[in-house]
Write a protein that holds these residues in place. Structure first.
Motif, PDB file in Angstrom:
ATOM      1  N   ALA A  19       3.669 -11.747   8.187  1.00  0.00           N
ATOM      2  CA  ALA A  19       4.273 -10.563   8.806  1.00  0.00           C
ATOM      3  C   ALA A  19       4.831  -9.610   7.749  1.00  0.00           C
ATOM      4  O   ALA A  19       4.629  -8.383   7.817  1.00  0.00           O
ATOM      5  CB  ALA A  19       5.380 -10.986   9.772  1.00  0.00           C
ATOM      6  N   LYS A  20       5.518 -10.158   6.769  1.00  0.00           N
ATOM      7  CA  LYS A  20       6.137  -9.333   5.731  1.00  0.00           C
ATOM      8  C   LYS A  20       5.101  -8.602   4.889  1.00  0.00           C
ATOM      9  O   LYS A  20       5.167  -7.384   4.692  1.00  0.00           O
ATOM     10  CB  LYS A  20       7.014 -10.205   4.827  1.00  0.00           C
ATOM     11  CG  LYS A  20       7.625  -9.469   3.619  1.00  0.00           C
ATOM     12  CD  LYS A  20       8.457 -10.419   2.796  1.00  0.00           C
ATOM     13  CE  LYS A  20       8.862  -9.792   1.471  1.00  0.00           C
ATOM     14  NZ  LYS A  20       9.778  -8.644   1.622  1.00  0.00           N
ATOM     15  N   PHE A  21       4.089  -9.327   4.398  1.00  0.00           N
ATOM     16  CA  PHE A  21       3.157  -8.716   3.450  1.00  0.00           C
ATOM     17  C   PHE A  21       2.039  -7.936   4.146  1.00  0.00           C
ATOM     18  O   PHE A  21       1.422  -7.071   3.526  1.00  0.00           O
ATOM     19  CB  PHE A  21       2.603  -9.777   2.499  1.00  0.00           C
ATOM     20  CG  PHE A  21       3.646 -10.273   1.539  1.00  0.00           C
ATOM     21  CD1 PHE A  21       4.056  -9.491   0.471  1.00  0.00           C
ATOM     22  CD2 PHE A  21       4.265 -11.486   1.742  1.00  0.00           C
ATOM     23  CE1 PHE A  21       5.039  -9.933  -0.398  1.00  0.00           C
ATOM     24  CE2 PHE A  21       5.255 -11.943   0.887  1.00  0.00           C
ATOM     25  CZ  PHE A  21       5.644 -11.159  -0.199  1.00  0.00           C
ATOM     26  N   THR A  22       1.809  -8.224   5.411  1.00  0.00           N
ATOM     27  CA  THR A  22       0.917  -7.349   6.167  1.00  0.00           C
ATOM     28  C   THR A  22       1.561  -5.976   6.314  1.00  0.00           C
ATOM     29  O   THR A  22       0.880  -4.947   6.320  1.00  0.00           O
ATOM     30  CB  THR A  22       0.630  -7.941   7.568  1.00  0.00           C
ATOM     31  OG1 THR A  22       0.015  -9.223   7.403  1.00  0.00           O
ATOM     32  CG2 THR A  22      -0.318  -7.054   8.353  1.00  0.00           C
ATOM     33  N   THR A  23       2.879  -5.955   6.403  1.00  0.00           N
ATOM     34  CA  THR A  23       3.617  -4.691   6.465  1.00  0.00           C
ATOM     35  C   THR A  23       3.627  -3.991   5.112  1.00  0.00           C
ATOM     36  O   THR A  23       3.474  -2.770   5.026  1.00  0.00           O
ATOM     37  CB  THR A  23       5.068  -4.941   6.924  1.00  0.00           C
ATOM     38  OG1 THR A  23       5.060  -5.586   8.200  1.00  0.00           O
ATOM     39  CG2 THR A  23       5.842  -3.634   7.040  1.00  0.00           C
ATOM     40  N   GLU A  24       3.792  -4.754   4.033  1.00  0.00           N
ATOM     41  CA  GLU A  24       3.969  -4.168   2.704  1.00  0.00           C
ATOM     42  C   GLU A  24       2.654  -3.760   2.043  1.00  0.00           C
ATOM     43  O   GLU A  24       2.589  -2.738   1.361  1.00  0.00           O
ATOM     44  CB  GLU A  24       4.720  -5.145   1.793  1.00  0.00           C
ATOM     45  CG  GLU A  24       6.190  -5.295   2.150  1.00  0.00           C
ATOM     46  CD  GLU A  24       6.968  -6.031   1.074  1.00  0.00           C
ATOM     47  OE1 GLU A  24       6.344  -6.575   0.144  1.00  0.00           O
ATOM     48  OE2 GLU A  24       8.211  -6.050   1.166  1.00  0.00           O
ATOM     49  N   PHE A  25       1.598  -4.560   2.209  1.00  0.00           N
ATOM     50  CA  PHE A  25       0.342  -4.267   1.517  1.00  0.00           C
ATOM     51  C   PHE A  25      -0.400  -3.119   2.188  1.00  0.00           C
ATOM     52  O   PHE A  25      -0.282  -2.910   3.401  1.00  0.00           O
ATOM     53  CB  PHE A  25      -0.569  -5.502   1.506  1.00  0.00           C
ATOM     54  CG  PHE A  25      -0.088  -6.619   0.601  1.00  0.00           C
ATOM     55  CD1 PHE A  25       0.736  -6.358  -0.482  1.00  0.00           C
ATOM     56  CD2 PHE A  25      -0.481  -7.922   0.844  1.00  0.00           C
ATOM     57  CE1 PHE A  25       1.170  -7.382  -1.314  1.00  0.00           C
ATOM     58  CE2 PHE A  25      -0.051  -8.947   0.019  1.00  0.00           C
ATOM     59  CZ  PHE A  25       0.784  -8.677  -1.056  1.00  0.00           C
ATOM     60  N   ASP A  26      -1.194  -2.408   1.396  1.00  0.00           N
ATOM     61  CA  ASP A  26      -2.039  -1.375   1.994  1.00  0.00           C
ATOM     62  C   ASP A  26      -3.251  -2.037   2.645  1.00  0.00           C
ATOM     63  O   ASP A  26      -3.492  -3.237   2.488  1.00  0.00           O
ATOM     64  CB  ASP A  26      -2.469  -0.336   0.945  1.00  0.00           C
ATOM     65  CG  ASP A  26      -3.197  -0.966  -0.242  1.00  0.00           C
ATOM     66  OD1 ASP A  26      -4.007  -1.884  -0.025  1.00  0.00           O
ATOM     67  OD2 ASP A  26      -2.957  -0.542  -1.390  1.00  0.00           O
ATOM     68  N   LYS A  27      -4.021  -1.265   3.371  1.00  0.00           N
ATOM     69  CA  LYS A  27      -5.107  -1.821   4.186  1.00  0.00           C
ATOM     70  C   LYS A  27      -6.150  -2.551   3.361  1.00  0.00           C
ATOM     71  O   LYS A  27      -6.779  -3.499   3.839  1.00  0.00           O
ATOM     72  CB  LYS A  27      -5.761  -0.711   5.000  1.00  0.00           C
ATOM     73  CG  LYS A  27      -4.862  -0.175   6.107  1.00  0.00           C
ATOM     74  CD  LYS A  27      -5.584   0.861   6.951  1.00  0.00           C
ATOM     75  CE  LYS A  27      -4.683   1.377   8.063  1.00  0.00           C
ATOM     76  NZ  LYS A  27      -5.365   2.399   8.910  1.00  0.00           N
ATOM     77  N   SER A  28      -6.361  -2.116   2.120  1.00  0.00           N
ATOM     78  CA  SER A  28      -7.383  -2.757   1.286  1.00  0.00           C
ATOM     79  C   SER A  28      -6.998  -4.177   0.890  1.00  0.00           C
ATOM     80  O   SER A  28      -7.843  -4.975   0.499  1.00  0.00           O
ATOM     81  CB  SER A  28      -7.632  -1.925   0.026  1.00  0.00           C
ATOM     82  OG  SER A  28      -6.482  -1.897  -0.793  1.00  0.00           O
ATOM     83  N   LYS A  29      -5.698  -4.505   0.982  1.00  0.00           N
ATOM     84  CA  LYS A  29      -5.221  -5.824   0.571  1.00  0.00           C
ATOM     85  C   LYS A  29      -4.896  -6.728   1.768  1.00  0.00           C
ATOM     86  O   LYS A  29      -4.883  -7.951   1.634  1.00  0.00           O
ATOM     87  CB  LYS A  29      -3.943  -5.671  -0.263  1.00  0.00           C
ATOM     88  CG  LYS A  29      -4.083  -4.815  -1.508  1.00  0.00           C
ATOM     89  CD  LYS A  29      -4.794  -5.561  -2.608  1.00  0.00           C
ATOM     90  CE  LYS A  29      -4.794  -4.741  -3.894  1.00  0.00           C
ATOM     91  NZ  LYS A  29      -5.402  -5.464  -5.018  1.00  0.00           N
ATOM     92  N   PRO A  49      10.182  -7.251  10.421  1.00  0.00           N
ATOM     93  CA  PRO A  49       9.282  -6.143  10.073  1.00  0.00           C
ATOM     94  C   PRO A  49      10.003  -4.800  10.025  1.00  0.00           C
ATOM     95  O   PRO A  49       9.631  -3.924   9.230  1.00  0.00           O
ATOM     96  CB  PRO A  49       8.234  -6.160  11.186  1.00  0.00           C
ATOM     97  CG  PRO A  49       8.844  -6.922  12.303  1.00  0.00           C
ATOM     98  CD  PRO A  49       9.782  -7.906  11.675  1.00  0.00           C
ATOM     99  N   THR A  50      11.059  -4.636  10.824  1.00  0.00           N
ATOM    100  CA  THR A  50      11.813  -3.378  10.812  1.00  0.00           C
ATOM    101  C   THR A  50      12.535  -3.194   9.487  1.00  0.00           C
ATOM    102  O   THR A  50      12.501  -2.116   8.884  1.00  0.00           O
ATOM    103  CB  THR A  50      12.843  -3.356  11.968  1.00  0.00           C
ATOM    104  OG1 THR A  50      12.159  -3.548  13.200  1.00  0.00           O
ATOM    105  CG2 THR A  50      13.599  -2.042  11.990  1.00  0.00           C
ATOM    106  N   VAL A  51      13.200  -4.259   9.012  1.00  0.00           N
ATOM    107  CA  VAL A  51      13.929  -4.187   7.743  1.00  0.00           C
ATOM    108  C   VAL A  51      12.976  -3.963   6.577  1.00  0.00           C
ATOM    109  O   VAL A  51      13.249  -3.156   5.680  1.00  0.00           O
ATOM    110  CB  VAL A  51      14.761  -5.473   7.524  1.00  0.00           C
ATOM    111  CG1 VAL A  51      15.347  -5.509   6.122  1.00  0.00           C
ATOM    112  CG2 VAL A  51      15.874  -5.561   8.556  1.00  0.00           C
TER     113      VAL A  51
END
Length: 412
Positions: free
Chosen positions: A70-80, A277-279
């Motif tokens: 959940a955290k890194f799906t939010t942080e990474f761009d779509k290519s990652k 995900p909000t934070v």
């Protein structure tokens, strides 16, 4: 049906739909536990409660994967994103197979440790464990993308299948109750995988993470794993220790107490699911996330206060309505147990808030007081009341420590 769904989406936001769904799921799970207690009675319910507790322990372990995704799906761009999610599926599946195999191999030892009637229930549970990890990665993917409606459906399907199958097996088939519960839990994992978020871009999947990104993922994963371990200690050690130290009848009574008292934790869990995900998004945008934390703390405080007050004022009524006359002896303990759970629920949201900001000290704090709880129960277990008071002391101290840490961080 589709028209109804569109109408609901216009009235409610995805976050609001998820919150309503969480209430329904928690209500269904609660009805499931209460129904088992009434149908089986204290003795047989003690064995079923061990499976329910193991399921809770499993959910905490798998939550490490869900929160990381959940955290890194939010942080990474779509290519990652999809490369990361694909790797998470492989690692989670591998870990699930190893853990599940260990449970199957040591099923006999688990039967002896927890004084259960059968080892078969542990075998069935262990076989299904890898599915739970696949389900958790899928949920983390949905959570990180804020696909809260699809996320709601996965929880609904798991709850409905477990509820329906358990009572169908108990009422219409002549099989051992613990085996029926284990079988229904296993099948519910399959249902909970859907709707499945498929990987769609082969190009994206081939995009490897940099060493810096991989290190960030590993650091968060380790931190989350450590905190989920403290969650297991704080939330489940009491039931496991009581099942070890007390006869099955007393352990069944205590399990019913825990299920009623933990309504605070289950009701407030949805706020944690929305908070992370909000934070993460707010930090990415350079915004102050403390007001969001305070909003959720206010919600949890209000809910917890109402539940604790009710359990202190009307304990006999609560036990009579929920479990029945045969469980009335635990009524005097109910308010105290709900108080301990409220302390834990409030401290929990502070810990997850700082976990989403990559702060590790609240995890250490939680671990210290989680171990303190185990030590106190080991030292003081002459009665169930002593076990409950040990948790009030440990979890109250944990909340004070988390509040002091929060105050310290704010005055910097």
């Amino acid at each position: 049906m589709i028209a109804i769904q569109h109408k609901i989406k216009k009235i409610l936001s995805p976050e609001q739909i998820f919150m309503l769904s969480a209430f329904v799921v928690n209500g269904g799970n609660y009805f499931y536990n209460l129904g088992l207690g009434r149908v089986l009675g204290p003795g047989a319910f003690a064995d079923a409660a061990i499976l329910i507790t193991l399921l809770l322990v499993l959910s905490f372990v798998a939550m490490t994967f869900q929160l990381a995704v959940a955290k890194f799906t939010t942080e990474f761009d779509k290519s990652k994103q999809e490369a990361f999610v694909q790797r998470a599926y492989k690692q989670a599946t591998t870990f699930g197979i190893i853990l599940g195999a260990a449970i199957v191999v040591f099923a006999g030892s688990l039967q002896t440790l927890f004084q259960t009637e059968s080892s078969v229930m542990f075998t069935i549970f262990g076989i299904a464990v890898p599915l739970y990890f696949i389900m958790s990665v899928n949920r983390g993917n949905l959570q990180g993308r804020k696909s809260f409606i699809a996320l709601s459906i996965t929880y609904q399907l798991e709850m409905v299948y477990r509820l329906a199958l358990t009572f169908a097996l108990l009422l219409f088939f002549n099989i051992e109750s613990s085996v029926a519960v284990a079988t229904a839990i296993a099948i519910s994992f399959i249902a909970g995988v859907f709707p499945f978020k498929k990987l769609t871009s082969k190009k994206a999947v081939q995009s490897a993470l940099t060493s810096k990104e991989s290190k960030a993922v590993m650091n968060f994963f380790v931190l989350t794993a450590c905190y989920e371990l403290t969650q297991i200690i704080c939330n489940s050690s009491d039931i496991l220790l009581v099942k070890h130290y007390f006869p099955s009848y007393d352990a069944g009574l205590y399990a019913s107490l825990a299920l009623i008292g933990r309504v605070v934790y289950f009701v407030t869990w949805m706020f944690v699911m929305l908070l992370l995900p909000t934070v993460v998004s707010m930090r990415k945008e350079g915004k102050n996330s403390v007001p969001v934390l305070m909003k959720y703390v206010g919600y949890i405080t209000a809910l917890a206060s109402g539940i604790v007050l009710f359990t202190f004022l009307f304990p006999s009524f609560a036990v009579q309505i929920l479990f029945g006359e045969q469980y009335m002896s635990i009524a005097p303990l109910l308010g105290w147990y709900a108080l301990a759970t409220s302390f834990f629920a409030l401290s929990n949201i502070f810990a997850y808030y700082y976990l989403s900001l990559d702060h590790y000290k609240p995890i250490v704090i939680a671990a210290i007081f989680g171990v303190l709880q185990i030590v106190l129960i080991i030292l003081f277990h002459d009665s169930l009341f002593e076990v409950v008071l040990a948790q009030v002391v440990a979890m109250g101290s944990l909340l004070i420590a988390q509040l002091l840490y929060f105050w310290k961080m704010q005055v910097k």
